[in-house]
Design an enzyme around this catalytic site. Structure first.
Site, PDB file in Angstrom:
ATOM      1  N   TYR A  57      -4.260 -48.364 -48.543  1.00 22.58           N
ATOM      2  CA  TYR A  57      -5.455 -48.433 -49.383  1.00 22.58           C
ATOM      3  C   TYR A  57      -5.477 -49.716 -50.202  1.00 22.58           C
ATOM      4  O   TYR A  57      -4.647 -49.920 -51.099  1.00 22.58           O
ATOM      5  CB  TYR A  57      -5.554 -47.193 -50.303  1.00 22.58           C
ATOM      6  CG  TYR A  57      -5.631 -45.875 -49.548  1.00 22.58           C
ATOM      7  CD1 TYR A  57      -5.973 -45.832 -48.194  1.00 22.58           C
ATOM      8  CD2 TYR A  57      -5.366 -44.664 -50.174  1.00 22.58           C
ATOM      9  CE1 TYR A  57      -6.046 -44.636 -47.497  1.00 22.58           C
ATOM     10  CE2 TYR A  57      -5.437 -43.453 -49.487  1.00 22.58           C
ATOM     11  CZ  TYR A  57      -5.772 -43.450 -48.145  1.00 22.58           C
ATOM     12  OH  TYR A  57      -5.832 -42.261 -47.462  1.00 22.58           O
ATOM     13  N   HIS A 115       0.967 -41.796 -41.833  1.00 20.54           N
ATOM     14  CA  HIS A 115      -0.489 -41.821 -42.015  1.00 20.54           C
ATOM     15  C   HIS A 115      -1.241 -41.342 -40.766  1.00 20.54           C
ATOM     16  O   HIS A 115      -2.254 -40.660 -40.863  1.00 20.54           O
ATOM     17  CB  HIS A 115      -0.930 -43.230 -42.413  1.00 20.54           C
ATOM     18  CG  HIS A 115      -2.187 -43.278 -43.217  1.00 20.54           C
ATOM     19  ND1 HIS A 115      -2.439 -44.209 -44.169  1.00 20.54           N
ATOM     20  CD2 HIS A 115      -3.287 -42.494 -43.213  1.00 20.54           C
ATOM     21  CE1 HIS A 115      -3.621 -44.006 -44.712  1.00 20.54           C
ATOM     22  NE2 HIS A 115      -4.159 -42.972 -44.141  1.00 20.54           N
TER      23      HIS A 115
HETATM   24  P1  NDP Z   1     -14.397 -37.536 -50.494  1.00 22.74           P
HETATM   25  O1  NDP Z   1     -14.999 -36.581 -49.531  1.00 22.74           O
HETATM   26  O2  NDP Z   1     -13.361 -37.085 -51.420  1.00 22.74           O
HETATM   27  O3  NDP Z   1     -15.620 -38.190 -51.302  1.00 22.74           O
HETATM   28  C1  NDP Z   1     -15.460 -39.197 -52.249  1.00 22.74           C
HETATM   29  C2  NDP Z   1     -16.837 -39.543 -52.795  1.00 22.74           C
HETATM   30  O4  NDP Z   1     -17.389 -38.400 -53.453  1.00 22.74           O
HETATM   31  C3  NDP Z   1     -16.836 -40.670 -53.809  1.00 22.74           C
HETATM   32  O5  NDP Z   1     -17.964 -41.482 -53.540  1.00 22.74           O
HETATM   33  C4  NDP Z   1     -16.998 -39.962 -55.148  1.00 22.74           C
HETATM   34  O6  NDP Z   1     -17.721 -40.723 -56.093  1.00 22.74           O
HETATM   35  C5  NDP Z   1     -17.815 -38.762 -54.756  1.00 22.74           C
HETATM   36  N1  NDP Z   1     -17.584 -37.630 -55.658  1.00 22.74           N
HETATM   37  C6  NDP Z   1     -16.405 -37.164 -56.142  1.00 22.74           C
HETATM   38  N2  NDP Z   1     -16.595 -36.095 -56.929  1.00 22.74           N
HETATM   39  C7  NDP Z   1     -17.938 -35.883 -56.960  1.00 22.74           C
HETATM   40  C8  NDP Z   1     -18.745 -34.935 -57.610  1.00 22.74           C
HETATM   41  N3  NDP Z   1     -18.228 -33.982 -58.394  1.00 22.74           N
HETATM   42  N4  NDP Z   1     -20.096 -34.998 -57.407  1.00 22.74           N
HETATM   43  C9  NDP Z   1     -20.635 -35.947 -56.623  1.00 22.74           C
HETATM   44  N5  NDP Z   1     -19.900 -36.873 -55.970  1.00 22.74           N
HETATM   45  C10 NDP Z   1     -18.565 -36.838 -56.144  1.00 22.74           C
HETATM   46  O7  NDP Z   1     -13.905 -38.782 -49.607  1.00 22.74           O
HETATM   47  P2  NDP Z   1     -12.585 -39.595 -49.393  1.00 22.74           P
HETATM   48  O8  NDP Z   1     -12.746 -40.295 -48.110  1.00 22.74           O
HETATM   49  O9  NDP Z   1     -12.253 -40.429 -50.566  1.00 22.74           O
HETATM   50  O10 NDP Z   1     -11.428 -38.502 -49.179  1.00 22.74           O
HETATM   51  C11 NDP Z   1     -10.621 -38.039 -50.224  1.00 22.74           C
HETATM   52  C12 NDP Z   1      -9.211 -38.624 -50.171  1.00 22.74           C
HETATM   53  O11 NDP Z   1      -8.537 -38.210 -48.980  1.00 22.74           O
HETATM   54  C13 NDP Z   1      -9.161 -40.159 -50.084  1.00 22.74           C
HETATM   55  O12 NDP Z   1      -9.479 -40.785 -51.299  1.00 22.74           O
HETATM   56  C14 NDP Z   1      -7.754 -40.352 -49.602  1.00 22.74           C
HETATM   57  O13 NDP Z   1      -6.831 -40.188 -50.670  1.00 22.74           O
HETATM   58  C15 NDP Z   1      -7.631 -39.210 -48.584  1.00 22.74           C
HETATM   59  N6  NDP Z   1      -7.963 -39.632 -47.200  1.00 22.74           N
HETATM   60  C16 NDP Z   1      -6.963 -39.586 -46.256  1.00 22.74           C
HETATM   61  C17 NDP Z   1      -7.184 -39.989 -44.951  1.00 22.74           C
HETATM   62  C18 NDP Z   1      -6.069 -39.918 -43.976  1.00 22.74           C
HETATM   63  O14 NDP Z   1      -6.195 -40.468 -42.868  1.00 22.74           O
HETATM   64  N7  NDP Z   1      -4.965 -39.278 -44.280  1.00 22.74           N
HETATM   65  C19 NDP Z   1      -8.503 -40.462 -44.511  1.00 22.74           C
HETATM   66  C20 NDP Z   1      -9.518 -40.411 -45.558  1.00 22.74           C
HETATM   67  C21 NDP Z   1      -9.232 -39.997 -46.840  1.00 22.74           C
HETATM   68  P3  NDP Z   1     -17.035 -41.495 -57.332  1.00 22.74           P
HETATM   69  O15 NDP Z   1     -15.806 -42.161 -56.801  1.00 22.74           O
HETATM   70  O16 NDP Z   1     -18.088 -42.420 -57.793  1.00 22.74           O
HETATM   71  O17 NDP Z   1     -16.681 -40.458 -58.403  1.00 22.74           O
END
Ligand code: NDP
Length: 286
Positions: A57, A115
């Site tokens: 990341y 990963h």
């Molecule tokens: P998410 O599905 O967690 O969505 C994140 C988005 O949702 C951001 O834009 C955030 O906005 C928004 N959000 C968060 N809370 C709210 C809320 N209460 N209401 C409205 N919008 C909200 O996506 P991610 O892809 O980030 O997945 C989560 C985590 O999983 C990643 O950050 C990472 O740590 C992990 N991951 C792991 C992967 C793997 O291959 N192992 C692949 C992808 C993700 P804002 O930031 O503006 O609050």
């Protein structure tokens, strides 16, 4: 008692709160730095102790940000990071882990994940992970983006059964793992960490957020759609969800989803709106 139900137990007896914090895309934009640090610390204040990051990341920038956010409260955190597949064996694994620890400003990880599956022989990854454990640099290790066939292979290898979790994509709009992977992991005592629980990056995100049933249920609980999605994801007690939230208000809202007590009728209605799989689906990934 309500919170007690919202923990997921690992094989080694440790517990993870069923909601944690993702950090992908954090630490990459200087103008968001302060808000992101505040968001992570707010999450810890709310008991969201699992923080998920990766060397990938921002090529280390996410880990640095996490390091900053937790520097004076390492003991409040269940810290998870991930290694690139091409670093996941031999000396490269040791160096990658050391570099992550350095950026995170700590001397151990609570959990270290492969990963995704790459070319490194799984035996060597397992061996390297077990060595990191013996050296006290990590408390446990696991995998990410492994489907059933990968898990079967892993568990057939020496010490493969030490695998603590599998982190995979899972949300209301992508339920493929319920057909086989989820029950398989449950049988093996391996919890799932659900990534992208808010459907970020998915073609169906809009369908999910605008769905009539989802919105009706949200209104009934005076909850947000995000809260309904999170409560749904962790409903079994074998799954933890790691939403990413760069804003403190979002984190607080997400943490409150731990207290939502949805009914069987709600879950049945959501099954109608987004039916569970009836055949094998390819593992969804980002
Ligand atoms: P998410 O599905 O967690 O969505 C994140 C988005 O949702 C951001 O834009 C955030 O906005 C928004 N959000 C968060 N809370 C709210 C809320 N209460 N209401 C409205 N919008 C909200 O996506 P991610 O892809 O980030 O997945 C989560 C985590 O999983 C990643 O950050 C990472 O740590 C992990 N991951 C792991 C992967 C793997 O291959 N192992 C692949 C992808 C993700 P804002 O930031 O503006 O609050």
């Amino acid at each position: 008692a309500a919170l007690k139900q919202n923990v997921v137990e690992l094989k080694d007896g440790r517990e993870m709160r069923a909601l944690g914090q993702g950090t992908w895309r954090m630490g990459e934009d200087k103008s968001k730095h302060d808000a992101e640090v505040e968001a992570l610390r707010t999450g810890l204040d709310c008991g969201l102790h699992v923080i998920d990051t990766a060397e990938m990341y921002g090529e280390g920038e996410s880990e640095k940000l996490v390091g900053e956010a937790i520097q004076d409260r390492r003991e409040d955190v269940f810290l998870v990071s991930k290694v690139y597949p091409y670093n996941a064996y031999g000396d490269k694994l040791v160096s990658a882990c050391d570099a992550s620890l350095e950026r995170l400003g700590t001397d151990y990880l609570d959990l270290y994940l492969l990963h995704w599956r790459g070319d490194a022989p799984l035996e060597e990854t397992i061996q390297g992970m077990e060595q990191l454990k013996a050296d006290g640099k990590i408390r446990a290790w696991g995998v990410s983006n492994f489907d059933v066939d990968d898990m079967e292979e892993l568990l057939s290898l020496p010490n493969g059964d030490k695998c603590a979790v599998n982190q995979v994509l899972y949300h209301l709009g992508s339920r493929g793992i319920e057909y086989d992977l989820l029950p398989y992991l449950e049988e093996q005592g391996i919890p799932v960490m659900a990534y992208a629980p808010l459907a970020e990056g998915s073609d169906v995100k809009k369908d999910v957020f605008e769905n009539e049933t989802v919105n009706r249920i949200a209104e009934a609980y005076s909850a947000s759609v995000a809260q309904i999605l999170l409560a749904w994801t962790i409903r079994s007690g074998h799954v933890i969800a790691i939403p990413k939230a760069g804003q403190a208000e979002h984190v607080e809202e997400n943490a409150a989803a731990l207290l939502l007590d949805m009914s069987e009728e709600d879950f049945a209605a959501l099954d109608e709106a987004f039916p569970p799989p009836t055949t094998k689906q390819p593992l969804d990934v980002i």
